[in-house]
Design a protein around this motif. Structure first.
Motif, PDB file in Angstrom:
ATOM      1  N   ILE A   8      44.074  35.839  27.620  1.00  0.00           N
ATOM      2  CA  ILE A   8      43.906  36.383  28.969  1.00  0.00           C
ATOM      3  C   ILE A   8      42.421  36.556  29.293  1.00  0.00           C
ATOM      4  CG2 ILE A   8      44.347  38.389  30.450  1.00  0.00           C
ATOM      5  CD1 ILE A   8      46.809  36.552  30.035  1.00  0.00           C
ATOM      6  N   CYS A   9      41.657  37.034  28.327  1.00  0.00           N
ATOM      7  CA  CYS A   9      40.223  37.223  28.582  1.00  0.00           C
ATOM      8  C   CYS A   9      39.495  35.885  28.719  1.00  0.00           C
ATOM      9  CB  CYS A   9      39.596  38.100  27.506  1.00  0.00           C
ATOM     10  SG  CYS A   9      40.089  39.838  27.682  1.00  0.00           S
TER      11      CYS A   9
ATOM     12  N   HIS B 104      47.039  36.973  22.351  1.00  0.00           N
ATOM     13  CA  HIS B 104      47.410  37.235  23.743  1.00  0.00           C
ATOM     14  C   HIS B 104      46.193  37.736  24.530  1.00  0.00           C
ATOM     15  CE1 HIS B 104      50.454  39.126  26.730  1.00  0.00           C
ATOM     16  NE2 HIS B 104      49.252  39.376  27.208  1.00  0.00           N
ATOM     17  N   LEU B 105      45.529  38.766  24.010  1.00  0.00           N
ATOM     18  CA  LEU B 105      44.404  39.362  24.731  1.00  0.00           C
ATOM     19  C   LEU B 105      43.244  38.380  24.831  1.00  0.00           C
ATOM     20  CD1 LEU B 105      44.639  42.892  23.115  1.00  0.00           C
ATOM     21  CD2 LEU B 105      45.592  42.134  25.298  1.00  0.00           C
TER      22      LEU B 105
ATOM     23  N   ARG C  28      35.174  46.017  37.875  1.00  0.00           N
ATOM     24  CA  ARG C  28      36.285  45.530  38.690  1.00  0.00           C
ATOM     25  C   ARG C  28      36.810  46.654  39.573  1.00  0.00           C
ATOM     26  NH1 ARG C  28      37.980  40.608  36.061  1.00  0.00           N
ATOM     27  NH2 ARG C  28      36.062  39.820  35.134  1.00  0.00           N
TER      28      ARG C  28
ATOM     29  N   MET D 152      35.639  35.947  36.112  1.00  0.00           N
ATOM     30  CA  MET D 152      34.469  36.712  35.704  1.00  0.00           C
ATOM     31  C   MET D 152      33.206  36.346  36.488  1.00  0.00           C
ATOM     32  SD  MET D 152      32.736  36.824  31.946  1.00  0.00           S
ATOM     33  CE  MET D 152      31.863  35.289  32.349  1.00  0.00           C
TER      34      MET D 152
ATOM     35  N   ASP E 208      40.236  34.791  32.227  1.00  0.00           N
ATOM     36  CA  ASP E 208      39.413  35.584  33.136  1.00  0.00           C
ATOM     37  C   ASP E 208      37.986  35.057  33.161  1.00  0.00           C
ATOM     38  OD1 ASP E 208      39.197  38.403  34.621  1.00  0.00           O
ATOM     39  OD2 ASP E 208      37.428  38.144  33.366  1.00  0.00           O
TER      40      ASP E 208
ATOM     41  N   ARG F 260      30.844  39.668  27.506  1.00  0.00           N
ATOM     42  CA  ARG F 260      32.177  39.116  27.284  1.00  0.00           C
ATOM     43  C   ARG F 260      32.209  38.227  26.051  1.00  0.00           C
ATOM     44  NH1 ARG F 260      36.509  37.962  30.579  1.00  0.00           N
ATOM     45  NH2 ARG F 260      35.727  39.824  31.586  1.00  0.00           N
TER      46      ARG F 260
ATOM     47  N   ALA G  53      32.209  40.279  23.017  1.00  0.00           N
ATOM     48  CA  ALA G  53      33.497  40.946  22.812  1.00  0.00           C
ATOM     49  C   ALA G  53      34.537  39.959  22.279  1.00  0.00           C
ATOM     50  CB  ALA G  53      33.976  41.584  24.112  1.00  0.00           C
ATOM     51  N   MET G  54      34.525  38.738  22.825  1.00  0.00           N
ATOM     52  CA  MET G  54      35.487  37.723  22.373  1.00  0.00           C
ATOM     53  C   MET G  54      35.203  37.339  20.917  1.00  0.00           C
ATOM     54  SD  MET G  54      37.362  36.745  25.171  1.00  0.00           S
ATOM     55  CE  MET G  54      37.762  35.016  24.987  1.00  0.00           C
TER      56      MET G  54
ATOM     57  N   HIS H 225      35.935  46.721  25.733  1.00  0.00           N
ATOM     58  CA  HIS H 225      35.670  45.731  26.780  1.00  0.00           C
ATOM     59  C   HIS H 225      36.931  44.894  27.073  1.00  0.00           C
ATOM     60  CE1 HIS H 225      32.837  42.446  28.506  1.00  0.00           C
ATOM     61  NE2 HIS H 225      34.062  41.988  28.646  1.00  0.00           N
TER      62      HIS H 225
END
Lengths: 495, 495
Positions: free
Chosen positions: A23-24, A19-20, B242, A32, A27, A40, A43-44, B19
């Motif tokens: 969404i990321c 889910h996260l 943000r 972004m 974004d 990012r 982090a992903m 993050h």
């Protein structure tokens, strides 16, 4: 707690991480700012690693074994089977190969973005060779694990149960009639006078029109949104579906048809059975079925004459062009069903599109099976484009074999989904027409029975049925490409 | 790999998880459709759990011990110290208390949203009692671990190094002059004729103005965005900040001043030292220093006369109101510095704001130390409001002790940060003025030297210095509230 319950808990955890990540990703594509990308991506990747570690934990083999011995309901049994299918898919590749695939694919894709513009097949093919090498390794491992052939094992990732033996038969049939159909349609359409709508069509007004159409098509805005991105997609999660588009102020039909296409994907996601969303069995059946829903909305529904009778006046109103003849219903019908062979798959119309797919399928099948090599691709591409669409791509790699992103990261086996989806959509529509007068319903602005049919036969079935069984239960037979041919003939030759 | 390097790797992992959590929180507040909330909250809780498990892993105690014995650079030593401070903060509470706090806080906050509207102190206080009970337990555990008093241990979470002994002295001084200053300012302002700008001010135009001001204030749009949410905030991560606002079409100044405030927070984040962003030492020093930056931008800079000379013409232009006298520079100066005691903290002006904070501080300090009980709050609130601002809140809980969210989830110790921030900001401005003619720079539209000063003295220091040392190095002394008084007197009595 039973082992089945433990597996459910584990799978929920994976679903929440997904889910996260979804969404990321949305974004990253839609919101972004550029400078956020490095952190990012790191982090992903970290989250992907956490997901990988969880989904390949050593104790899971034992859990599955014990859960299979437990007393389960019929639904739970199917759910367990789908959890296991997912787990096997995630676990069969050695970690080292997964990492190499990811690195080699990223490198090839990144370089491709500039190499394509420069028509630089020479350098691109060097990266692609490495990608193909790893894809063949992957296919071999998946083949050993499933007992399928190498290409079939890759196909199975996107369209479980589909084999190249079936596709060869179906696509073989299509090849017997498609080139001549394209010529006939072109000959017939050469008499039409078609006006191309002239911009500017302000993005803000296109957005208003898009949101209006999404509402009419039943998109649930309490569980989703529409935004803008460079490459349109349908992302997010079933409880919060994020679709995107891009507005071309010279041509409003590209965003409009794109939004309708993504709305088809979105309604499938939004219509999946709520209580199973966290589990593989509650997710979309396959890429082909997914595409069947987007193409049902875009091709079967929205390019039909009765639907354009709805669309055209809306367009005239939103753009304040009551007297613009290019936006008359009559002209919009002609404009929306124009057939013209071209080099680029993503720009292709409904009739020539299958030719682009058959060509790619034949090449990637032989590539994975080791019957041809990367160096053979340009010549084969040119030969098949000439044979199927009458266009040569000699020396033109940019608009030829370098146009798609799919192979750059090793997604071999995906392409057939597009045309299988178009065929499923035609077969669904034919079955629906046997139960209701679809055109009348559209004319009466009563789309609900159409959506109810899809919800009942496809969306709510999720992965409880195989693709074949979805087709059989919804239409009374397995995949029959005659419906697709019939659809094309009806729409393009006998209108 | 050294133990220090292992800890860096571990901390990077935590930072990457943070993050994704920060971006998904932003999305939840600014973009997510309502129906996505349940699944989102579950997914966020799962990620928090993963973060918690990682940050409290048993082997970390040994890693810290061994890393402390390793040979490290001066910067690495401070970084290690800050990693350890963070780790201790995360580890000191038993898991059961963390869970109880989270559940009790969520329940209290959720119920508060309707109870506040209904002025229902009776039911709210029952939930609040449980929250206070757990907060006292937390404070005791943190006190035992740090050797601080209970309330000081809570203060330390938001403003490390600050104690109630220091605050008592500083706020004690403020109380000797603030009530009479408020009266004097009101008496002086009673002669002013101030026009209230009349809406509608279309949201789209307010957005244009906001983006323009953000640019002028140096917000880096390649590392951040502006969006809309119900409660404005500054979120995201330093590489992708943000900020949000909400547009009131009747009053453009609320969004404008809010955006400037959040831009102050954002520039601090965007200015933190790039190579340390993943580590506690590279993060904002404290909530007080964070607030000092937002208040520097909002109060010190943007409500100054020279800055309003920039703002007012921009507003007249964007709203196409060249002849609107309420938007004249002169009137905007009066309007932006209007002082009026009121019930609501978040609506308070710069002069009366500290009274709201002192009141809350005195109550929460005694509550945590066990000197008063929840049942005593309404009477104390009424007494102090009457004493500091001349307003009684008897029977009015909605606009009295039930107006803030902070206590509902147990964030005791946070309130002083607001006024400490205002004081730091005044002290920074006074020091800056000794080095440059700030008003002239603003008049010359040359804000860069101002930002450079903040960047050098505050942003790039991140958590390498304590709050006291930041103040000392930037201004030559530790916190001195005289600068704040001087600022208020200069702006509100001698203009």
């Amino acid at each position: 707690m039973t082992y089945y319950q433990k597996l459910e808990q584990h799978t929920k955890k994976l679903s929440r991480i997904h889910h996260l990540s979804a969404i990321c990703s949305w974004d990253q594509a839609a919101k972004m700012p550029e400078g956020g990308n490095t952190a990012r991506s790191e982090a992903m990747a970290e989250l992907a690693l956490i997901h990988h570690e969880l989904s390949t934990a050593a104790h899971l083999a034992e859990w599955f074994e014990k859960a299979e011995a437990e007393s389960l309901s019929a639904e739970q049994k199917i759910s367990l089977k789908e959890m296991k299918r997912q787990w096997k898919k995630d676990n069969v590749l050695p970690a080292e190969l997964v990492e190499q695939k990811s690195l080699t694919g990223s490198k090839c894709e990144h370089a491709w973005r500039s190499q394509r513009k420069e028509n630089n097949w020479h350098e691109f093919s060097q990266n692609l060779e490495k990608v193909v090498q790893l894809a063949r390794e992957e296919a071999q491992i998946r083949a050993d694990a499933t007992g399928l052939s190498r290409y079939n094992a890759m196909l199975d990732l996107y369209e479980p149960g589909m084999t190249c033996e079936k596709i060869d038969e179906i696509f073989g049939q299509v090849k017997t009639w498609l080139p001549s159909l394209i010529q006939e349609v072109q000959a017939q359409q050469s008499h039409d006078e078609v006006l191309t709508p002239k911009g500017p069509f302000p993005a803000e007004q296109q957005k208003t029109l898009s949101l209006d159409i999404m509402s009419k098509l039943g998109f649930d805005f309490s569980h989703g949104r529409l935004d803008v991105s460079t490459h349109p997609f349908c992302g997010g999660v079933p409880t919060d579906v994020r679709i995107t588009t891009r507005y071309d102020e010279d041509d409003f039909t590209s965003a409009l048809m794109g939004v309708i296409h993504e709305t088809g994907h979105a309604r499938y996601e939004q219509g999946l059975p709520e209580q199973w969303l966290d589990f593989p069995v509650g997710q979309a059946r396959s890429m082909g079925i997914h595409e069947s829903q987007s193409l049902f909305f875009e091709m079967q529904l929205s390019r039909s004459k009765p639907f354009i009778e709805i669309l055209a006046p809306l367009a005239r109103e939103v753009f304040s062009r009551n007297n613009d003849k290019s936006l008359s219903t009559e002209n919009m019908v002609l404009f929306s069903t124009r057939v013209k062979p071209g080099y680029i798959r993503v720009d292709a119309d409904e009739v020539t599109y299958p030719a682009h797919i058959i060509l790619r399928y034949e090449i990637e099948r032989d590539l994975i099976e080791g019957k041809i090599e990367v160096a053979d691709i340009p010549e084969l591409w040119d030969k098949k484009m000439t044979e199927y669409l009458g266009l040569s791509t000699k020396g033109n790699f940019t608009d030829g074999c370098m146009q798609d992103i799919h192979w750059t990261d090793g997604s071999f086996g995906y392409f057939p989904s597009y045309t299988l989806g178009a065929m499923y959509a035609a077969q669904f529509m034919a079955a629906m027409r046997r139960e209701m007068n679809v055109d009348n319903l559209i004319r009466e602005r009563n789309l609900q029975p159409i959506f109810n049919w899809l919800d009942r036969h496809i969306w709510k079935k999720a992965s409880f049925l195989s693709t074949e069984d979805i087709l059989r239960e919804a239409t009374g037979e397995t995949l029959n490409p005659d419906y697709f041919k019939e659809h094309l003939v009806n729409r393009y030759l006998e209108s």
